[in-house]
Motif scaffolding. Structure first.
Motif, PDB file in Angstrom:
ATOM      1  N   VAL A 147     -31.072  -6.464 -30.779  1.00 29.40           N
ATOM      2  CA  VAL A 147     -30.064  -6.659 -29.990  1.00 29.40           C
ATOM      3  C   VAL A 147     -29.201  -7.741 -30.685  1.00 29.40           C
ATOM      4  CG1 VAL A 147     -28.940  -7.467 -27.702  1.00 29.40           C
ATOM      5  CG2 VAL A 147     -30.927  -5.889 -27.716  1.00 29.40           C
ATOM      6  N   PHE A 148     -28.062  -7.425 -30.861  1.00 26.59           N
ATOM      7  CA  PHE A 148     -27.199  -8.116 -31.700  1.00 26.59           C
ATOM      8  C   PHE A 148     -25.738  -8.420 -31.106  1.00 26.59           C
ATOM      9  CE2 PHE A 148     -23.548  -8.987 -34.605  1.00 26.59           C
ATOM     10  CZ  PHE A 148     -24.184  -9.861 -35.655  1.00 26.59           C
ATOM     11  N   ASP A 149     -25.520  -9.622 -30.840  1.00 25.70           N
ATOM     12  CA  ASP A 149     -23.975  -9.921 -30.010  1.00 25.70           C
ATOM     13  C   ASP A 149     -23.787 -11.161 -30.171  1.00 25.70           C
ATOM     14  OD1 ASP A 149     -22.119  -9.424 -28.419  1.00 25.70           O
ATOM     15  OD2 ASP A 149     -23.343  -8.254 -27.010  1.00 25.70           O
ATOM     16  N   GLY A 150     -22.321 -11.571 -29.761  1.00 29.97           N
ATOM     17  CA  GLY A 150     -21.750 -12.710 -29.763  1.00 29.97           C
ATOM     18  C   GLY A 150     -22.465 -13.677 -28.863  1.00 29.97           C
ATOM     19  N   ASP A 151     -22.672 -14.939 -29.210  1.00 29.62           N
ATOM     20  CA  ASP A 151     -22.694 -15.981 -28.205  1.00 29.62           C
ATOM     21  C   ASP A 151     -21.381 -16.487 -28.006  1.00 29.62           C
ATOM     22  OD1 ASP A 151     -24.372 -17.926 -26.796  1.00 29.62           O
ATOM     23  OD2 ASP A 151     -24.065 -19.381 -28.408  1.00 29.62           O
ATOM     24  N   MET A 183     -26.741 -13.924 -24.833  1.00 32.27           N
ATOM     25  CA  MET A 183     -27.693 -14.032 -25.954  1.00 32.27           C
ATOM     26  C   MET A 183     -28.831 -15.142 -25.893  1.00 32.27           C
ATOM     27  SD  MET A 183     -27.359 -11.131 -27.486  1.00 32.27           S
ATOM     28  CE  MET A 183     -28.612 -11.451 -28.671  1.00 32.27           C
ATOM     29  N   ARG A 184     -28.376 -16.271 -24.826  1.00 33.19           N
ATOM     30  CA  ARG A 184     -28.864 -17.343 -24.667  1.00 33.19           C
ATOM     31  C   ARG A 184     -30.066 -16.937 -23.734  1.00 33.19           C
ATOM     32  NH1 ARG A 184     -24.383 -22.221 -24.639  1.00 33.19           N
ATOM     33  NH2 ARG A 184     -22.972 -21.345 -26.130  1.00 33.19           N
ATOM     34  N   ARG A 185     -29.951 -15.977 -22.847  1.00 34.56           N
ATOM     35  CA  ARG A 185     -31.086 -15.677 -21.921  1.00 34.56           C
ATOM     36  C   ARG A 185     -31.839 -14.380 -22.248  1.00 34.56           C
ATOM     37  NH1 ARG A 185     -26.387 -15.932 -18.852  1.00 34.56           N
ATOM     38  NH2 ARG A 185     -26.839 -13.792 -18.322  1.00 34.56           N
ATOM     39  N   LEU A 186     -31.443 -13.552 -23.252  1.00 36.66           N
ATOM     40  CA  LEU A 186     -31.964 -12.188 -23.626  1.00 36.66           C
ATOM     41  C   LEU A 186     -33.648 -12.560 -24.189  1.00 36.66           C
ATOM     42  CD1 LEU A 186     -31.098  -9.538 -23.470  1.00 36.66           C
ATOM     43  CD2 LEU A 186     -31.028  -9.763 -25.885  1.00 36.66           C
ATOM     44  N   PRO A 187     -33.946 -13.411 -24.879  1.00 39.16           N
ATOM     45  CA  PRO A 187     -35.211 -13.619 -25.398  1.00 39.16           C
ATOM     46  C   PRO A 187     -36.069 -13.633 -24.138  1.00 39.16           C
ATOM     47  CG  PRO A 187     -33.983 -15.066 -26.554  1.00 39.16           C
ATOM     48  CD  PRO A 187     -33.038 -14.704 -25.467  1.00 39.16           C
ATOM     49  N   ARG A 188     -35.888 -14.406 -23.121  1.00 33.40           N
ATOM     50  CA  ARG A 188     -36.713 -14.506 -22.006  1.00 33.40           C
ATOM     51  C   ARG A 188     -36.960 -13.244 -21.066  1.00 33.40           C
ATOM     52  NH1 ARG A 188     -40.383 -17.620 -18.344  1.00 33.40           N
ATOM     53  NH2 ARG A 188     -40.718 -15.444 -17.348  1.00 33.40           N
ATOM     54  N   MET A 189     -35.526 -12.385 -21.278  1.00 36.62           N
ATOM     55  CA  MET A 189     -35.687 -11.190 -20.549  1.00 36.62           C
ATOM     56  C   MET A 189     -36.098 -10.385 -20.963  1.00 36.62           C
ATOM     57  SD  MET A 189     -31.624 -10.672 -19.426  1.00 36.62           S
ATOM     58  CE  MET A 189     -30.687 -11.693 -18.377  1.00 36.62           C
ATOM     59  N   LEU A 257     -20.509 -17.724 -33.119  1.00 32.73           N
ATOM     60  CA  LEU A 257     -21.831 -17.717 -33.620  1.00 32.73           C
ATOM     61  C   LEU A 257     -22.213 -16.376 -32.895  1.00 32.73           C
ATOM     62  CD1 LEU A 257     -24.233 -19.048 -34.610  1.00 32.73           C
ATOM     63  CD2 LEU A 257     -24.701 -19.738 -32.380  1.00 32.73           C
ATOM     64  N   PHE A 258     -22.740 -15.428 -34.010  1.00 38.06           N
ATOM     65  CA  PHE A 258     -23.504 -14.276 -33.396  1.00 38.06           C
ATOM     66  C   PHE A 258     -25.032 -14.665 -33.386  1.00 38.06           C
ATOM     67  CE2 PHE A 258     -19.560 -12.348 -34.831  1.00 38.06           C
ATOM     68  CZ  PHE A 258     -19.380 -11.551 -33.896  1.00 38.06           C
ATOM     69  N   ILE A 259     -25.764 -13.722 -32.583  1.00 37.68           N
ATOM     70  CA  ILE A 259     -27.218 -13.877 -32.578  1.00 37.68           C
ATOM     71  C   ILE A 259     -27.845 -12.770 -32.641  1.00 37.68           C
ATOM     72  CG2 ILE A 259     -29.014 -14.705 -31.002  1.00 37.68           C
ATOM     73  CD1 ILE A 259     -27.444 -17.025 -31.409  1.00 37.68           C
ATOM     74  N   SER A 260     -28.985 -12.548 -33.153  1.00 35.81           N
ATOM     75  CA  SER A 260     -29.567 -11.272 -33.214  1.00 35.81           C
ATOM     76  C   SER A 260     -31.190 -11.599 -32.759  1.00 35.81           C
ATOM     77  CB  SER A 260     -29.722 -10.737 -34.623  1.00 35.81           C
ATOM     78  OG  SER A 260     -30.578 -11.514 -35.375  1.00 35.81           O
ATOM     79  N   ALA A 261     -31.604 -10.880 -31.861  1.00 34.23           N
ATOM     80  CA  ALA A 261     -32.922 -10.674 -31.203  1.00 34.23           C
ATOM     81  C   ALA A 261     -33.678  -9.662 -31.205  1.00 34.23           C
ATOM     82  CB  ALA A 261     -32.654 -11.050 -29.727  1.00 34.23           C
ATOM     83  N   THR A 262     -34.799  -9.530 -32.141  1.00 29.21           N
ATOM     84  CA  THR A 262     -35.698  -8.523 -32.540  1.00 29.21           C
ATOM     85  C   THR A 262     -37.053  -8.608 -31.962  1.00 29.21           C
ATOM     86  OG1 THR A 262     -34.171  -8.322 -34.480  1.00 29.21           O
ATOM     87  CG2 THR A 262     -36.171  -6.985 -34.387  1.00 29.21           C
ATOM     88  N   THR A 263     -37.366  -7.641 -31.209  1.00 32.98           N
ATOM     89  CA  THR A 263     -38.616  -7.595 -30.794  1.00 32.98           C
ATOM     90  C   THR A 263     -39.184  -6.101 -30.752  1.00 32.98           C
ATOM     91  OG1 THR A 263     -39.766  -8.233 -28.591  1.00 32.98           O
ATOM     92  CG2 THR A 263     -37.888  -7.145 -28.331  1.00 32.98           C
ATOM     93  N   GLN A 264     -40.754  -6.340 -30.353  1.00 31.87           N
ATOM     94  CA  GLN A 264     -41.414  -4.774 -30.562  1.00 31.87           C
ATOM     95  C   GLN A 264     -42.162  -4.452 -29.116  1.00 31.87           C
ATOM     96  OE1 GLN A 264     -41.747  -7.077 -33.250  1.00 31.87           O
ATOM     97  NE2 GLN A 264     -40.463  -5.572 -34.338  1.00 31.87           N
ATOM     98  N   LYS A 265     -42.237  -3.200 -28.659  1.00 29.52           N
ATOM     99  CA  LYS A 265     -42.897  -2.644 -27.832  1.00 29.52           C
ATOM    100  C   LYS A 265     -44.426  -2.995 -28.141  1.00 29.52           C
ATOM    101  CE  LYS A 265     -43.136   1.505 -24.960  1.00 29.52           C
ATOM    102  NZ  LYS A 265     -42.370   2.612 -24.399  1.00 29.52           N
TER     103      LYS A 265
END
Ligand code: SAM
Length: 267
Positions: A147-151, A183-189, A257-265
């Motif tokens: 998931v990539f988006d602007g902060d 994008m600040r809350r997404l990693p926890r979500m 500032l753009f943020i990318s959050a990458t994760t795995q199932k």
């Protein structure tokens, strides 16, 4: 907030055309291409089966295809008018297809994809948790979500304290972005949704000499603000004129500032 994207499927073609042009401006910017090469370049490849959520007119799909070499790429978006533009862009290209769907209702089968990407989409979603659950459902075990988006809360065009042009960015965020802090809350979500701990990266984006994207973003934002009654047309046009004046004399500064959050199932 009155994010225009929340009603994207009912927007007139003139609005879709402005959005499509702005997406192209952003995707064509060398700084954005470098950012995409960086985060997309770490996605599994080649031969992956990829689903792009909110593909729009295919501008970000083109960047994805450049970074990875999927066996199959499916783009979904709620806006038929944008999908038509994407289909034209990739006409004749087999294994690249576009279909109507949303982040929450992709209409895709369970465990079908190696990679799911959402490029500047989550800031427009009213229910990101439902979108994460849907991404989890359609991913294969071990599959990757990016998931990539602007902060967007960091957006600035100000050259000094109280710069009146900053009001144009505030109006833009109010009318084009649903959640500037997602994008600040997404990693926890992501973890709450069952994904593994994410890799979160910051990507600074600054435009000065050729601010095509920042200018078009602002122009769409202040036009939407005028339409929503936040300001009159005269002020909306004055913001656009001021941005153009700065671009012309070389004093324009715009940054996100753009943020990318990458994760795995989990596999
Ligand atoms: C800022 S544009 C990004 C388009 C494209 N990913 C790009 O970067 O060029 C946001 C996109 O999300 C789409 N969108 C809006 N609501 C959505 C939803 N609920 N689910 C999926 N996509 C959505 C819009 O139609 C639009 O194409």
């Amino acid at each position: 907030m009155a994010d225009l994207y929340l009603s994207i499927s009912t927007q007139p073609d003139s609005v879709l055309e402005a959005i499509a042009a702005s997406m192209d401006d952003r995707a064509n910017d060398p700084a954005m291409q470098a950012i995409c090469a960086s985060y997309m370049g770490r996605l599994p490849k080649p031969g992956a089966k990829v689903l792009e959520i909110g593909c729009g007119n295919g501008a970000s799909t083109a960047l994805l295809l450049r970074a990875i070499d999927p066996s199959e790429m499916t783009g979904i978006d709620p806006a038929e008018g944008l999908l038509d533009r994407a289909r034209k862009r990739f006409a004749g290209r087999t294994a690249v297809n576009f279909t109507v769907g949303t982040a929450v209702k992709t209409e895709q089968p369970d465990a079908a994809y190696d990679v799911v990407v959402a490029h500047t989409v989550y800031s427009h979603l009213p229910d990101p948790r439902a979108a994460l659950a849907e991404a989890f459902r359609v991913l294969k075990p071990g599959g990757t979500l990016a998931v990539f988006d602007g902060d967007y809360a960091t957006n600035t065009v100000a050259l000094f304290d109280g710069d009146p042009l900053q009001a144009a960015m505030i109006a833009t965020q109010r009318n084009l972005i649903h959640d500037g802090y997602i994008m600040r809350r997404l990693p926890r979500m992501m973890e709450d949704a069952g994904f593994e701990r994410s890799r979160t990266e910051a990507h600074g984006f600054v435009q000065t000499q050729n601010p095509a994207y920042m200018k078009s973003l602002m122009a769409r934002g202040v036009a939407a603000a005028a339409k929503a009654g936040d300001c009159g047309l005269d002020l909306s046009e004055a913001f656009i004129t001021e941005a153009a004046r700065r671009a012309e004399n070389g004093s324009f500064y715009g940054a996100i500032l753009f943020i990318s959050a990458t994760t795995q199932k989990p596999g």
